[in-house]
Design a protein around this motif. Structure first.
Motif, PDB file in Angstrom:
ATOM      1  N   LEU A  91      41.920  36.796  46.644  1.00 50.43           N
ATOM      2  CA  LEU A  91      43.034  37.266  46.435  1.00 50.43           C
ATOM      3  C   LEU A  91      43.383  38.242  45.211  1.00 50.43           C
ATOM      4  CD1 LEU A  91      45.035  34.207  47.632  1.00 50.43           C
ATOM      5  CD2 LEU A  91      44.468  36.337  48.903  1.00 50.43           C
ATOM      6  N   ALA A  92      42.568  37.747  44.087  1.00 50.64           N
ATOM      7  CA  ALA A  92      42.892  38.655  42.919  1.00 50.64           C
ATOM      8  C   ALA A  92      41.996  40.000  43.069  1.00 50.64           C
ATOM      9  CB  ALA A  92      42.301  37.694  41.696  1.00 50.64           C
ATOM     10  N   HIS A  93      41.017  40.126  43.738  1.00 52.09           N
ATOM     11  CA  HIS A  93      40.309  41.146  44.038  1.00 52.09           C
ATOM     12  C   HIS A  93      41.103  42.096  44.771  1.00 52.09           C
ATOM     13  CE1 HIS A  93      37.240  43.982  44.639  1.00 52.09           C
ATOM     14  NE2 HIS A  93      37.177  43.728  46.012  1.00 52.09           N
ATOM     15  N   LEU A  94      41.738  41.414  45.719  1.00 51.18           N
ATOM     16  CA  LEU A  94      42.516  42.338  46.562  1.00 51.18           C
ATOM     17  C   LEU A  94      43.714  42.971  46.211  1.00 51.18           C
ATOM     18  CD1 LEU A  94      42.883  40.188  50.173  1.00 51.18           C
ATOM     19  CD2 LEU A  94      41.708  42.560  50.033  1.00 51.18           C
ATOM     20  N   GLY A  95      44.428  42.110  45.127  1.00 47.60           N
ATOM     21  CA  GLY A  95      45.577  42.459  44.579  1.00 47.60           C
ATOM     22  C   GLY A  95      45.260  43.230  43.118  1.00 47.60           C
ATOM     23  N   HIS A  96      43.922  43.532  42.913  1.00 46.74           N
ATOM     24  CA  HIS A  96      43.533  44.156  41.770  1.00 46.74           C
ATOM     25  C   HIS A  96      44.232  43.554  40.532  1.00 46.74           C
ATOM     26  CE1 HIS A  96      41.540  46.959  44.351  1.00 46.74           C
ATOM     27  NE2 HIS A  96      42.778  47.272  44.709  1.00 46.74           N
ATOM     28  N   VAL A  97      44.232  42.062  40.387  1.00 46.74           N
ATOM     29  CA  VAL A  97      44.816  41.457  39.339  1.00 46.74           C
ATOM     30  C   VAL A  97      43.703  40.416  38.814  1.00 46.74           C
ATOM     31  CG1 VAL A  97      47.240  41.659  40.006  1.00 46.74           C
ATOM     32  CG2 VAL A  97      45.881  39.784  40.810  1.00 46.74           C
ATOM     33  N   SER A  98      43.879  39.782  37.723  1.00 46.53           N
ATOM     34  CA  SER A  98      43.151  38.866  37.085  1.00 46.53           C
ATOM     35  C   SER A  98      43.172  37.539  37.883  1.00 46.53           C
ATOM     36  CB  SER A  98      43.516  38.475  35.518  1.00 46.53           C
ATOM     37  OG  SER A  98      43.121  37.221  35.207  1.00 46.53           O
ATOM     38  N   GLN A  99      42.316  36.614  37.803  1.00 45.19           N
ATOM     39  CA  GLN A  99      42.508  35.284  38.658  1.00 45.19           C
ATOM     40  C   GLN A  99      43.506  34.573  37.955  1.00 45.19           C
ATOM     41  OE1 GLN A  99      39.110  33.353  39.650  1.00 45.19           O
ATOM     42  NE2 GLN A  99      37.690  35.175  39.805  1.00 45.19           N
ATOM     43  N   GLU A 100      43.854  34.608  36.762  1.00 41.58           N
ATOM     44  CA  GLU A 100      44.656  33.987  35.773  1.00 41.58           C
ATOM     45  C   GLU A 100      46.015  34.269  35.833  1.00 41.58           C
ATOM     46  OE1 GLU A 100      43.602  30.864  34.893  1.00 41.58           O
ATOM     47  OE2 GLU A 100      41.615  31.507  35.693  1.00 41.58           O
ATOM     48  N   ASP A 101      46.120  35.538  36.538  1.00 36.37           N
ATOM     49  CA  ASP A 101      47.562  36.163  36.253  1.00 36.37           C
ATOM     50  C   ASP A 101      48.682  35.241  36.850  1.00 36.37           C
ATOM     51  OD1 ASP A 101      49.945  37.394  37.543  1.00 36.37           O
ATOM     52  OD2 ASP A 101      48.883  39.414  37.528  1.00 36.37           O
ATOM     53  N   PRO A 102      49.589  34.840  36.311  1.00 34.94           N
ATOM     54  CA  PRO A 102      50.503  34.096  36.623  1.00 34.94           C
ATOM     55  C   PRO A 102      51.505  34.255  37.883  1.00 34.94           C
ATOM     56  CG  PRO A 102      51.301  34.970  34.596  1.00 34.94           C
ATOM     57  CD  PRO A 102      49.952  35.565  34.630  1.00 34.94           C
ATOM     58  N   TRP A 103      51.717  35.655  38.218  1.00 34.59           N
ATOM     59  CA  TRP A 103      52.143  35.856  39.433  1.00 34.59           C
ATOM     60  C   TRP A 103      51.243  35.528  40.478  1.00 34.59           C
ATOM     61  CZ3 TRP A 103      56.936  37.071  39.676  1.00 34.59           C
ATOM     62  CH2 TRP A 103      57.638  37.574  38.658  1.00 34.59           C
TER      63      TRP A 103
END
Length: 151
Positions: A91-103
């Motif tokens: 999911l982090a890869h799909l959203g282009h965010v860090s795995q630790e992203d609080p969102w």
């Protein structure tokens, strides 16, 4: 009842997210989630009781049903969150965010809570824990115990 129960669940959900948000900085997400679920369970008891049984006597039968149901609900929520947590890298890869992203963590928590509320929490509380025909009610005027009421 559904809207009142949803409001109670929303209050518990806010406490859950708040506790998890602060706990995420101190411990792994799985432990923070368990701590948040425990905090929310306390808030939820008061809110759901007001929704489903506003004048009901808090007897041992009601407490046993509530504790058993809440243990089942919290267990399912934790397992479902842990399952979604396994998908976090994807999911982090799909959203282009860090795995630790609080969102991202918040989104996983919201998804797990919403699914469990609809599929497990509401029906279990309505039809088993707070089944109105089983609860001895008190009169708000006289405060004397009335006979069991079948609705």
């Amino acid at each position: 009842q559904a809207s009142s129960s949803a409001l109670g669940s929303f209050a518990a959900f806010c406490s859950y997210l708040g506790v998890c948000h602060f706990a995420d900085a101190l411990m792994p997400a799985s432990q923070a989630n368990a701590l948040g679920l425990a905090a929310a369970a306390s808030v939820n008891f008061m809110m759901q009781r007001r929704s489903f049984a506003p004048g009901a006597v808090l007897n041992s039968s009601l407490m046993k049903r509530y504790v058993l149901a809440e243990a089942l609900i919290v267990s399912i929520q934790q397992v479902f969150f842990l399952t979604l947590l396994e998908a976090r890298p994807f999911l982090a890869h799909l959203g282009h965010v860090s795995q630790e992203d609080p969102w991202l963590l918040g989104g996983l928590r919201m998804a797990s809570q919403a699914m469990v509320f609809v599929a497990v929490s509401f029906p279990l509380r309505k039809y088993w824990v707070f089944a109105a025909y089983e609860l001895p009610l008190y009169s708000h005027r006289t405060r004397c115990q009335q006979t069991k009421v079948r609705l």
